[in-house]
Design a protein around this motif. Structure first.
Motif: not given
Length: 171
Positions: A103-108
């Motif tokens: 999820x964090x990678x996607x947001x970044x």
């Protein structure tokens, strides 16, 4: 179709079925062989029923039908590009759970794409946004921006290169 013709067709099926299977086996996918053989005899039956003609040389007639079906089959396969189709595998590695890390990678990634789009030169950014977000065609964008369709294509291409480059950069 009279009884004699029916008997003739039945005899030809018994006599030529295996030969036709061999003929088609070396020329088409094995899953299509029986269908092709059946099609030959269906066509033969229809022709005799329609014309009522007495066939003097059934072997020649049957293999002529087979050859014509083979050509039609080849054209059909070519038009459908069947040889280049791959079957879908249901064993794809699709993650079942979206982890917090993913999820964090996607947001970044979304943030980097957004920043890359915002940093595009004004004309390239406008063309890119019209095309990608508003679904406009190159021709519509060209008319709206007062430039040629080729210029729109070039602007969007440059924008895509910049966005891809921004995605490849390590944060």
């Amino acid at each position: 179709m009279n009884k004699r013709c029916q008997q003739d067709v039945a005899a030809w099926v018994r006599e030529y079925r295996l030969g036709l299977r061999r003929y088609f086996s070396s020329r088409v996918n094995l899953s299509d062989v029986d269908d092709m053989v059946q099609e030959v005899f269906a066509h033969l039956h229809l022709q005799i029923k329609k014309s009522g003609a007495d066939i003097k040389n059934p072997r020649s007639y049957i293999y002529t039908i087979a050859g014509n079906l083979l050509v039609s089959h080849g054209r059909y396969q070519k038009s459908r590009c069947r040889a280049s189709h791959d079957s879908l595998s249901w064993e794809l590695d699709i993650p079942d759970v979206i982890t917090p890390e993913r999820r964090v990678i996607g947001i970044q990634d979304c943030h980097r794409v957004r920043q890359a789009i915002l940093r595009l030169p004004p004309r390239a950014g406008a063309a890119f946004k019209f095309h990608r977000f508003e679904g406009m065609t190159y021709q519509d964008i060209a008319e709206r921006m007062g430039i040629s369709k080729e210029s729109v294509k070039e602007l969007i291409q440059r924008a895509l290169v910049r966005v891809r480059k921004a995605m490849d950069e390590v944060p």
